[in-house]
Design a protein around this motif. Structure first.
Motif, mmCIF file in Angstrom:
data_model
loop_
_atom_site.group_PDB
_atom_site.id
_atom_site.type_symbol
_atom_site.label_atom_id
_atom_site.label_comp_id
_atom_site.label_asym_id
_atom_site.label_seq_id
_atom_site.Cartn_x
_atom_site.Cartn_y
_atom_site.Cartn_z
ATOM 1 N N HIS A 273 13.997 -20.068 -64.332
ATOM 2 C CA HIS A 273 13.149 -21.266 -64.302
ATOM 3 C C HIS A 273 13.503 -22.207 -65.463
ATOM 4 O O HIS A 273 13.644 -23.427 -65.284
ATOM 5 N N PHE A 274 13.644 -21.630 -66.652
ATOM 6 C CA PHE A 274 13.986 -22.431 -67.825
ATOM 7 C C PHE A 274 15.372 -23.057 -67.663
ATOM 8 O O PHE A 274 15.578 -24.247 -67.947
ATOM 9 N N ALA A 275 16.326 -22.267 -67.197
ATOM 10 C CA ALA A 275 17.691 -22.753 -67.008
ATOM 11 C C ALA A 275 17.735 -23.889 -65.988
ATOM 12 O O ALA A 275 18.467 -24.880 -66.169
ATOM 13 N N GLN A 276 16.960 -23.773 -64.919
ATOM 14 C CA GLN A 276 16.901 -24.846 -63.925
ATOM 15 C C GLN A 276 16.361 -26.136 -64.535
ATOM 16 O O GLN A 276 16.834 -27.230 -64.227
ATOM 17 N N THR A 277 15.358 -26.005 -65.381
ATOM 18 C CA THR A 277 14.776 -27.180 -66.027
ATOM 19 C C THR A 277 15.804 -27.893 -66.902
ATOM 20 O O THR A 277 15.954 -29.119 -66.856
ATOM 21 N N VAL A 278 16.527 -27.112 -67.709
ATOM 22 C CA VAL A 278 17.533 -27.695 -68.606
ATOM 23 C C VAL A 278 18.669 -28.330 -67.809
ATOM 24 O O VAL A 278 19.127 -29.438 -68.118
ATOM 25 N N ALA A 279 19.137 -27.647 -66.764
ATOM 26 C CA ALA A 279 20.223 -28.191 -65.941
ATOM 27 C C ALA A 279 19.784 -29.471 -65.234
ATOM 28 O O ALA A 279 20.543 -30.442 -65.149
ATOM 29 N N ALA A 280 18.542 -29.477 -64.725
ATOM 30 C CA ALA A 280 18.027 -30.668 -64.041
ATOM 31 C C ALA A 280 17.950 -31.853 -64.998
ATOM 32 O O ALA A 280 18.287 -32.983 -64.634
ATOM 33 N N TYR A 281 17.512 -31.591 -66.217
ATOM 34 C CA TYR A 281 17.471 -32.652 -67.234
ATOM 35 C C TYR A 281 18.872 -33.204 -67.473
ATOM 36 O O TYR A 281 19.071 -34.421 -67.568
ATOM 37 N N SER A 282 19.861 -32.310 -67.556
ATOM 38 C CA SER A 282 21.214 -32.728 -67.935
ATOM 39 C C SER A 282 21.852 -33.656 -66.908
ATOM 40 O O SER A 282 22.633 -34.540 -67.272
ATOM 41 N N VAL A 283 21.547 -33.476 -65.621
ATOM 42 C CA VAL A 283 22.207 -34.303 -64.611
ATOM 43 C C VAL A 283 21.624 -35.711 -64.538
ATOM 44 O O VAL A 283 22.167 -36.571 -63.843
ATOM 45 N N THR A 284 20.548 -35.969 -65.257
ATOM 46 C CA THR A 284 19.967 -37.313 -65.264
ATOM 47 C C THR A 284 20.649 -38.219 -66.284
ATOM 48 O O THR A 284 20.303 -39.390 -66.397
ATOM 49 N N LYS A 285 21.645 -37.668 -67.017
ATOM 50 C CA LYS A 285 22.381 -38.443 -68.014
ATOM 51 C C LYS A 285 23.875 -38.256 -67.797
ATOM 52 O O LYS A 285 24.311 -37.283 -67.178
ATOM 53 N N SER A 286 24.673 -39.159 -68.326
ATOM 54 C CA SER A 286 26.130 -39.096 -68.161
ATOM 55 C C SER A 286 26.771 -38.157 -69.174
ATOM 56 O O SER A 286 26.287 -38.012 -70.303
ATOM 57 N N GLY A 287 27.867 -37.549 -68.750
ATOM 58 C CA GLY A 287 28.636 -36.687 -69.646
ATOM 59 C C GLY A 287 28.071 -35.285 -69.683
ATOM 60 O O GLY A 287 26.990 -35.005 -69.162
ATOM 61 N N ALA A 288 28.829 -34.392 -70.319
ATOM 62 C CA ALA A 288 28.379 -33.006 -70.452
ATOM 63 C C ALA A 288 27.531 -32.864 -71.712
ATOM 64 O O ALA A 288 26.301 -32.920 -71.656
ATOM 65 N N GLN A 289 28.165 -32.727 -72.867
ATOM 66 C CA GLN A 289 27.409 -32.507 -74.100
ATOM 67 C C GLN A 289 26.408 -33.609 -74.416
ATOM 68 O O GLN A 289 25.289 -33.307 -74.869
ATOM 69 N N PRO A 290 26.722 -34.880 -74.182
ATOM 70 C CA PRO A 290 25.706 -35.910 -74.465
ATOM 71 C C PRO A 290 24.438 -35.765 -73.624
ATOM 72 O O PRO A 290 23.387 -36.304 -73.988
ATOM 73 N N SER A 291 24.517 -35.046 -72.511
ATOM 74 C CA SER A 291 23.349 -34.933 -71.627
ATOM 75 C C SER A 291 22.473 -33.730 -71.943
ATOM 76 O O SER A 291 21.376 -33.602 -71.394
ATOM 77 N N PHE A 292 22.922 -32.839 -72.843
ATOM 78 C CA PHE A 292 22.172 -31.611 -73.090
ATOM 79 C C PHE A 292 20.942 -31.899 -73.947
ATOM 80 O O PHE A 292 21.045 -32.529 -75.010
ATOM 81 N N PRO A 293 19.780 -31.418 -73.524
ATOM 82 C CA PRO A 293 18.536 -31.751 -74.233
ATOM 83 C C PRO A 293 18.298 -30.882 -75.465
ATOM 84 O O PRO A 293 18.754 -29.739 -75.537
ATOM 85 N N TYR A 294 17.553 -31.424 -76.420
ATOM 86 C CA TYR A 294 16.977 -30.645 -77.504
ATOM 87 C C TYR A 294 15.627 -30.109 -77.018
ATOM 88 O O TYR A 294 15.016 -30.682 -76.106
ATOM 89 N N SER A 295 15.184 -29.050 -77.637
ATOM 90 C CA SER A 295 13.908 -28.443 -77.224
ATOM 91 C C SER A 295 12.772 -29.452 -77.234
ATOM 92 O O SER A 295 11.921 -29.451 -76.335
ATOM 93 N N ARG A 296 12.763 -30.331 -78.228
ATOM 94 C CA ARG A 296 11.659 -31.301 -78.334
ATOM 95 C C ARG A 296 11.651 -32.263 -77.136
ATOM 96 O O ARG A 296 10.586 -32.738 -76.738
ATOM 97 N N GLU A 297 12.828 -32.557 -76.567
ATOM 98 C CA GLU A 297 12.885 -33.440 -75.402
ATOM 99 C C GLU A 297 12.295 -32.754 -74.176
ATOM 100 O O GLU A 297 11.611 -33.391 -73.367
ATOM 101 N N LEU A 298 12.544 -31.458 -74.038
ATOM 102 C CA LEU A 298 11.977 -30.707 -72.918
ATOM 103 C C LEU A 298 10.457 -30.638 -73.045
ATOM 104 O O LEU A 298 9.734 -30.762 -72.060
ATOM 105 N N ASP A 299 9.984 -30.444 -74.258
ATOM 106 C CA ASP A 299 8.543 -30.398 -74.486
ATOM 107 C C ASP A 299 7.883 -31.718 -74.104
ATOM 108 O O ASP A 299 6.817 -31.748 -73.484
ATOM 109 N N ALA A 300 8.559 -32.823 -74.440
ATOM 110 C CA ALA A 300 8.009 -34.146 -74.128
ATOM 111 C C ALA A 300 7.998 -34.397 -72.631
ATOM 112 O O ALA A 300 7.112 -35.048 -72.100
#
Length: 300
Positions: A273-300
């Motif tokens: 469930h957590f991995a799906q959330t992080v992956a879903a967040y990442s595809v909403t932005k361009s690039g690989a590493q630039p799209s990876f969220p920090y924990s605080r972004e997931l909380d928000a």
């Protein structure tokens, strides 16, 4: 500081990305849009994603003695990732990936391994002490398979959970697979690693369980994930619905987040469930590493 230690053995690349309305046909030249130079490689991506989620991370890999190698080392240091086991290979180029992204967010990738091919079992053995302290070991197949096998041997010696993302897919022997705690192929990879086709995802999971893999997590893109849980039930979870901009690195985000969650002692279902959330967040932005969220972004 986190008390979770994640060790990643894998590739370190520079991604050269061009955005275009559609992929060219064979022999066709088309005009693209933006071009970006973005740090990448499955190993590097997973290391950065895990670090941003709050883990202590060390990466074991190789770069060339070129400008890309120096730039990537600096990026790791700025992210706070341990670089003691990154080896600069003389007279060898750093790995490079040429990536085309269309307007649907789908990507096509050509990879030049470069210095990644120099990650030898000997270099893995030199990193035994950092692997020994890990709570989870993340592996992929963009480095020599002999070095993946050596990493598995060391991790099993110290009872470290092993996650293998079998990409790019090659046929793997049972001797390696039987030591893997969590195998995370997509549908295509799940067939390629066994060298034959299957009727259903359930058949894939049961076949791999029969070899000795403890848990198989088959990612299905927009159709979610199918896996066997600790009760040996086969479960499918739907994907989260988001507006995808770029799917590059989504699998790496998934694997890193899954590894961090497993290292924290969460169940396989909670971790997916957590991995799906992080992956879903990442595809909403361009690039690989630039799209990876920090924990605080997931909380928000």
């Amino acid at each position: 500081m986190s008390d979770i230690n994640v060790v990643v053995v894998g590739s370190i690349n520079m991604d050269l990305v061009i955005f275009t309305k559609r992929f060219p046909k064979n022999g066709e030249t088309i005009i693209g849009n933006d071009f970006r130079r973005i740090p990448g490689g499955k190993g590097a991506n997973q290391a950065v994603a895990a670090k941003r989620l709050g883990a202590n991370v060390d990466i074991i890999g190789c770069v060339g003695d070129d400008l890309y190698g120096k730039e990537l080392q600096s990026i790791f240091e700025n992210e706070g990732i341990g670089t003691d086991y990154i080896h600069a290979v003389p007279n060898k180029n750093t790995g490079v990936a040429f990536i085309t992204v269309n307007q649907q967010g789908e990507n096509s990738i050509i990879l030049s391994q470069g210095s990644n091919s120099n990650l030898s079992p000997k270099l893995i053995r030199k990193a035994e002490q950092v692997i020994k302290k890990a709570h989870v070991l993340l592996l992929q197949l963009e480095v020599p398979v002999e070095s993946v096998i050596e990493s598995v041997k060391i991790a099993k010696k110290y009872k470290i959970p092993i996650i293998l993302n079998p990409a790019p897919a090659i046929e793997l022997n049972a001797t390696l697979l039987e030591h893997i705690d969590y195998l995370t192929p997509n549908e295509t990879e799940s067939k390629q690693i066994l060298g034959r086709d299957f009727g259903t995802n359930e058949e894939i999971i049961n076949t791999l369980k029969g070899i000795g893999v403890k848990h198989i997590i088959v990612t299905l893109g927009e159709n979610g994930v199918v896996f066997n849980n600790h009760a040996e039930e086969i479960i499918q979870l739907d994907a989260l619905k988001v507006n995808a901009v770029d799917t590059t690195g989504a699998g790496d985000a998934f694997n890193a987040a899954f590894g961090v969650s497993i290292a924290e002692g969460k169940t396989i279902t909670e971790s997916i469930h957590f991995a799906q959330t992080v992956a879903a967040y990442s595809v909403t932005k361009s690039g690989a590493q630039p799209s990876f969220p920090y924990s605080r972004e997931l909380d928000a």
